[in-house]
Write an enzyme that holds these catalytic residues in place. Structure first.
Site, PDB file in Angstrom:
ATOM      1  N   SER A   1       4.782   6.755   2.474  1.00 15.60           N
ATOM      2  CA  SER A   1       5.367   5.458   2.830  1.00 15.60           C
ATOM      3  C   SER A   1       4.740   4.373   1.969  1.00 15.60           C
ATOM      4  O   SER A   1       3.528   4.371   1.748  1.00 15.60           O
ATOM      5  CB  SER A   1       5.062   5.116   4.298  1.00 15.60           C
ATOM      6  OG  SER A   1       5.427   6.162   5.172  1.00 15.60           O
TER       7      SER A   1
ATOM      8  N   ASP B   1      -2.884   0.708   8.060  1.00 14.78           N
ATOM      9  CA  ASP B   1      -1.598   1.380   7.778  1.00 14.78           C
ATOM     10  C   ASP B   1      -0.512   0.994   8.783  1.00 14.78           C
ATOM     11  O   ASP B   1       0.293   1.825   9.202  1.00 14.78           O
ATOM     12  CB  ASP B   1      -1.788   2.915   7.756  1.00 14.78           C
ATOM     13  CG  ASP B   1      -2.848   3.340   6.763  1.00 14.78           C
ATOM     14  OD1 ASP B   1      -2.960   2.710   5.701  1.00 14.78           O
ATOM     15  OD2 ASP B   1      -3.579   4.295   7.056  1.00 14.78           O
TER      16      ASP B   1
ATOM     17  N   HIS C   1       0.837   5.168   1.409  1.00 17.38           N
ATOM     18  CA  HIS C   1       0.117   5.995   2.378  1.00 17.38           C
ATOM     19  C   HIS C   1       0.783   7.368   2.433  1.00 17.38           C
ATOM     20  O   HIS C   1       2.019   7.459   2.495  1.00 17.38           O
ATOM     21  CB  HIS C   1       0.161   5.318   3.754  1.00 17.38           C
ATOM     22  CG  HIS C   1      -0.594   6.084   4.785  1.00 17.38           C
ATOM     23  ND1 HIS C   1      -1.975   6.119   4.813  1.00 17.38           N
ATOM     24  CD2 HIS C   1      -0.180   6.868   5.797  1.00 17.38           C
ATOM     25  CE1 HIS C   1      -2.366   6.892   5.809  1.00 17.38           C
ATOM     26  NE2 HIS C   1      -1.300   7.356   6.424  1.00 17.38           N
TER      27      HIS C   1
ATOM     28  N   ASN D   1       0.853  -1.195   0.000  1.00 19.93           N
ATOM     29  CA  ASN D   1       0.000   0.000   0.000  1.00 19.93           C
ATOM     30  C   ASN D   1       0.880   1.232   0.000  1.00 19.93           C
ATOM     31  O   ASN D   1       2.010   1.187   0.491  1.00 19.93           O
ATOM     32  CB  ASN D   1      -0.887   0.001   1.254  1.00 19.93           C
ATOM     33  CG  ASN D   1      -1.829   1.198   1.294  1.00 19.93           C
ATOM     34  OD1 ASN D   1      -2.394   1.590   0.271  1.00 19.93           O
ATOM     35  ND2 ASN D   1      -2.004   1.802   2.466  1.00 19.93           N
TER      36      ASN D   1
HETATM   37  C1  GRF Z   1      -2.865   8.824  -2.339  1.00 22.96           C
HETATM   38  O1  GRF Z   1      -2.526   9.968  -1.622  1.00 22.96           O
HETATM   39  C2  GRF Z   1      -2.441   7.598  -1.598  1.00 22.96           C
HETATM   40  O2  GRF Z   1      -1.281   7.776  -0.842  1.00 22.96           O
HETATM   41  C3  GRF Z   1      -3.609   7.347  -0.671  1.00 22.96           C
HETATM   42  O3  GRF Z   1      -4.746   7.706  -1.410  1.00 22.96           O
HETATM   43  C4  GRF Z   1      -4.376   8.645  -2.414  1.00 22.96           C
HETATM   44  C5  GRF Z   1      -4.808   8.041  -3.714  1.00 22.96           C
HETATM   45  O4  GRF Z   1      -4.608   8.895  -4.806  1.00 22.96           O
HETATM   46  N1  GRF Z   1      -3.608   5.991  -0.194  1.00 22.96           N
HETATM   47  P1  GRF Z   1      -4.651   8.313  -6.270  1.00 22.96           P
HETATM   48  O5  GRF Z   1      -6.003   7.618  -6.432  1.00 22.96           O
HETATM   49  O6  GRF Z   1      -3.520   7.350  -6.422  1.00 22.96           O
HETATM   50  O7  GRF Z   1      -4.532   9.491  -7.176  1.00 22.96           O
END
Ligand code: GRF
Length: 195
Positions: A138, A147, A111, A109
Site C-alpha cells: 500500500s 501506517d 508499506h 509511505n
Molecule cells: C519495503 O518493503 C517497504 O515497503 C518497507 O520497507 C521495505 C524497504 O525496502 N516500508 P527498501 O529499502 O525500499 O529496499
C-alpha cells in the site's frame, strides 16, 4: 510550464524502492524529480545507489541526540533542496506529530501489506501465519499513527503454496517497485494541478 515537483526521499537501508523512484524520475515526462535522498543511517546501502545516480544525498544520523533536533535537521535539508513532497522508502523511524504537521498531506509511505491489515513490522510472517490467500503493498499518506493514513493505491499478489517469508517478500517487493512510482506520479500530478 510549472516544472516537476521536487521530492525528498527518506531511507534507512537497502533503498530498493528509492531506486525504483529514481529510475522512474529519469524519464523527463515523469511529473516528479528526486531532489535529495536523506538517511538516518549513515551506512544505508541506498545512499551509495543514490550517489551513483547523481542525486544529492545526506546522512543525518539520529543517534546520540533527541528526536526534535534530528527532525529539525531533516527539515532544513528538505527545505534547502526545495522539497515539496516527502516520500518515505523504508524509513524506519516514526516521525513526530510536529514533523507530520509541518508536511501535512505531503508525506507518502510504502508499506508491505494490504492496509489496514498488518500495520507495523513482520507483515509477511503475519500474512502467512493467518493463512491469507493474498498479500500486497500500500502507498498511503503519513499521519501521526503508524501506517494509518489514507491509502492512495494498493497492489495485490497471490500467496502460493510453499511460500516462505523470503519468497513472499520478494513477490511483494516487485509489486512495490511498480506501485510506488505510479502512486507518486498520480499524487504529484494532482498537486501540480492545484499550484
Ligand atoms: C519495503 O518493503 C517497504 O515497503 C518497507 O520497507 C521495505 C524497504 O525496502 N516500508 P527498501 O529499502 O525500499 O529496499
Amino acid at each position: 510550464m510549472t516544472g516537476r515537483i521536487r521530492v525528498g526521499v527518506l531511507i534507512s537501508g537497502r533503498g530498493s524502492n528509492m531506486a525504483a523512484l529514481l529510475r522512474a524520475a529519469q524519464d523527463p515526462a515523469y511529473p516528479a524529480e528526486i531532489a535529495v535522498v536523506l538517511s538516518n543511517n549513515p551506512d544505508a546501502a541506498g545512499l551509495e545507489t543514490a550517489r551513483a545516480a547523481g542525486v544529492e544525498v545526506r546522512a543525518i544520523d539520529h543517534r546520540g541526540r533527541d528526536k526534535a533536533s534530528h527532525e529539525a535537521e531533516l527539515k532544513t535539508a528538505l527545505q534547502e533542496a526545495g522539497v515539496e513532497v516527502v516520500a518515505l522508502a523504508g524509513y524506519m523511524r516514526l516521525l513526530s506529530p510536529v514533523f507530520v504537521e509541518a508536511w501535512r498531506d505531503r508525506i507518502l509511505n510504502i508499506h508491505p501489506s494490504l492496509l489496514p491489515k498488518y500495520p507495523g513490522l513482520d507483515t509477511h510472517r503475519r500474512a502467512l501465519q493467518a493463512g491469507d490467500a493474498e498479500a500486497g503493498c500500500s502507498v498511503h499518506i503519513v499521519t501521526e499513527g503508524v501506517d494509518e493514513g489514507p491509502v492512495l493505491a494498493q497492489a495485490r499478489v497471490p500467496i502460493l503454496p510453499g511460500d516462505t517469508e523470503e519468497s513472499l517478500s520478494a513477490r511483494v517487493l516487485a509489486a512495490e517497485h511498480k506501485l510506488y512510482p505510479a502512486a507518486l506520479a498520480e499524487f504529484v500530478s494532482r498537486r501540480s494541478g492545484r499550484r
